[in-house]
Design a protein around this motif. Structure first.
Motif, short mmCIF file in Angstrom:
data_model
loop_
_atom_site.label_atom_id
_atom_site.label_comp_id
_atom_site.label_asym_id
_atom_site.label_seq_id
_atom_site.Cartn_x
_atom_site.Cartn_y
_atom_site.Cartn_z
N MET A 1 0.87 -1.21 0.03
CA MET A 1 0.06 0.04 -0.04
C MET A 1 1.03 1.18 -0.10
SD MET A 1 -2.90 0.87 2.77
CE MET A 1 -3.22 -0.59 2.98
N SER A 2 0.65 2.00 -0.94
CA SER A 2 1.60 3.21 -1.00
C SER A 2 0.56 4.61 -1.50
CB SER A 2 2.60 3.20 -1.81
OG SER A 2 2.30 3.16 -3.38
N TYR A 3 0.92 5.68 -0.69
CA TYR A 3 0.32 6.83 -0.72
C TYR A 3 1.24 7.90 -0.25
CZ TYR A 3 -1.18 5.41 3.84
OH TYR A 3 -1.44 4.60 5.02
N GLY A 30 -5.06 1.98 -0.79
CA GLY A 30 -4.79 3.08 -0.01
C GLY A 30 -5.32 3.33 1.05
N LEU A 31 -5.55 4.37 1.58
CA LEU A 31 -6.14 4.94 2.66
C LEU A 31 -7.45 5.82 2.77
CD1 LEU A 31 -5.80 4.69 5.98
CD2 LEU A 31 -4.69 6.82 5.94
N CYS A 32 -8.61 5.12 3.40
CA CYS A 32 -9.90 6.12 3.16
C CYS A 32 -10.10 6.70 4.48
CB CYS A 32 -10.75 5.02 2.79
SG CYS A 32 -12.56 5.73 2.49
N GLY A 42 -10.48 9.36 0.01
CA GLY A 42 -9.32 8.17 -0.15
C GLY A 42 -8.12 9.00 -0.88
N VAL A 43 -6.89 8.27 -0.41
CA VAL A 43 -5.66 8.44 -0.84
C VAL A 43 -4.94 7.54 -1.29
CG1 VAL A 43 -3.32 9.54 -0.14
CG2 VAL A 43 -5.58 10.24 1.05
N ASN A 44 -4.39 7.52 -2.64
CA ASN A 44 -3.64 6.69 -3.30
C ASN A 44 -2.46 7.20 -3.71
OD1 ASN A 44 -6.47 5.29 -3.27
ND2 ASN A 44 -5.36 3.73 -4.46
N THR A 45 -1.74 6.41 -4.55
CA THR A 45 -0.39 6.77 -5.27
C THR A 45 -0.80 7.79 -6.37
OG1 THR A 45 0.86 4.85 -4.69
CG2 THR A 45 1.42 6.33 -6.42
#
Length: 115
Positions: A1-3, A30-32, A42-45
């Motif tokens: 998981m990367s962001y 990612g992170l929501c 939500g945060v993704n790469t």
């Protein structure tokens, strides 16, 4: 998981300033951020995902760096991605986060699955 951790921290601060109930969940790679038990940001790469008022869909998709969220071959109305490349200032990031938070106030929570 990367962001991007810095971007995530900035989002965390903006959401925390609201004083609302916030929970962070790892999902979609990612992170929501769940706000008041509803998916919000939500945060993704390289991008963030936002849940917005579906009535704003066409308008926001005209903004630079904004693309529709496509899942299972269909566009998810009310969900968009915004490229990290256009989130260069706190003011710009706050604009998008505030759109998501405004809709979150009236959004319906996802239906709970029966066990």
């Amino acid at each position: 998981m990367s962001y991007d951790e810095k971007l995530t921290d900035n989002i965390r601060e903006l959401i925390a300033d609201t004083g609302r109930k916030v929970e962070e969940k790892k999902m979609f790679g990612g992170l929501c951020f769940m706000v008041d038990d509803k998916m919000c940001v939500g945060v993704n790469t390289g991008r963030i995902m936002l849940r917005l008022d579906p009535a704003l869909n066409e308008t926001v998709l005209e903004e630079e760096g904004c693309t529709p969220m496509v899942h299972g071959g269909r566009m998810m109305k009310g969900y968009v991605y915004v490229s990290e490349s256009v989130l260069t200032t706190r003011k710009r990031l706050a604009y998008w986060i505030n759109l998501a938070l405004a809709f979150n106030l009236i959004a319906q929570p996802a239906k709970k699955k029966k066990k």
